[in-house]
Design a protein around this motif. Sequence first.
Motif, PDB file in Angstrom:
ATOM      1  N   ILE A  82       5.657   7.319   7.012  1.00 31.80           N
ATOM      2  CA  ILE A  82       6.731   7.116   6.046  1.00 31.80           C
ATOM      3  C   ILE A  82       8.033   7.543   6.712  1.00 31.80           C
ATOM      4  N   GLU A  99       1.895   1.023   8.626  1.00 31.61           N
ATOM      5  CA  GLU A  99       0.469   1.305   8.502  1.00 31.61           C
ATOM      6  C   GLU A  99      -0.182   1.087   9.856  1.00 31.61           C
ATOM      7  N   THR A 143      13.041   4.135   2.142  1.00 29.94           N
ATOM      8  CA  THR A 143      11.955   4.458   3.064  1.00 29.94           C
ATOM      9  C   THR A 143      11.300   3.177   3.544  1.00 29.94           C
ATOM     10  N   ASP A 144      10.790   3.253   4.736  1.00 26.84           N
ATOM     11  CA  ASP A 144       9.984   2.179   5.296  1.00 26.84           C
ATOM     12  C   ASP A 144       8.635   2.798   5.637  1.00 26.84           C
ATOM     13  N   THR A 145       7.609   1.980   5.624  1.00 21.01           N
ATOM     14  CA  THR A 145       6.261   2.472   5.901  1.00 21.01           C
ATOM     15  C   THR A 145       5.612   1.606   6.964  1.00 21.01           C
ATOM     16  N   LYS A 205      -0.494   6.140   7.414  1.00 18.20           N
ATOM     17  CA  LYS A 205       0.809   5.542   7.128  1.00 18.20           C
ATOM     18  C   LYS A 205       1.872   6.491   7.656  1.00 18.20           C
ATOM     19  N   ILE A 248       8.266  11.130  -0.620  1.00 15.95           N
ATOM     20  CA  ILE A 248       9.339  10.138  -0.590  1.00 15.95           C
ATOM     21  C   ILE A 248      10.630  10.735  -1.123  1.00 15.95           C
TER      22      ILE A 248
END
Length: 158
Positions: free
Chosen positions: A44, A37, A33-35, A42, A19
């Motif tokens: 990132i 799933e 950051t966006d994640t 995941k 990150i």
Amino acid sequence: MKTRSKKNDIRYLWLFVLIQTTCMACYGQTCITDTIEFGKYKLIIPLFQGYRIHEFHYEEGTFRDYYFADSRGLLTIHYGTMVSKPIINNDNAIILSESFIEGVEKERRGFFIKENRKKIFREKEIIPYSITILYMVEKDSILFDNIINNMRIIRYKE
């Protein structure tokens, strides 16, 4: 008392390092950051501020669009099945470069003209994970290239 395993500590440390390094890719802008799933993985995504998300779910997958303020561009992530079909239509696009690594990834870069405006795009398919990443911008594609170049996929479930 619950004890933490060394393996989990290393995973969390690695996630923290990922990150931090992805945030350095935003060139001095405030980076977040966006994640996403999917399955046991995941994705990132390092992003700069000033965007809104629109998601479209269909039977075989999801399109997640990031619209950036000030008309900076559009970043689309498609995950699920049917990913192997290009998002950008070849009939309207001028392809400047293509690359293909058997069983790993496909990538195309180019541009097209829409409403007398030139749109630059990059479309990358990551085959083992069934993900396609696309950006379309009118100028300054460097920020979007850095977003794609610094995305990370990690396994988080056994």
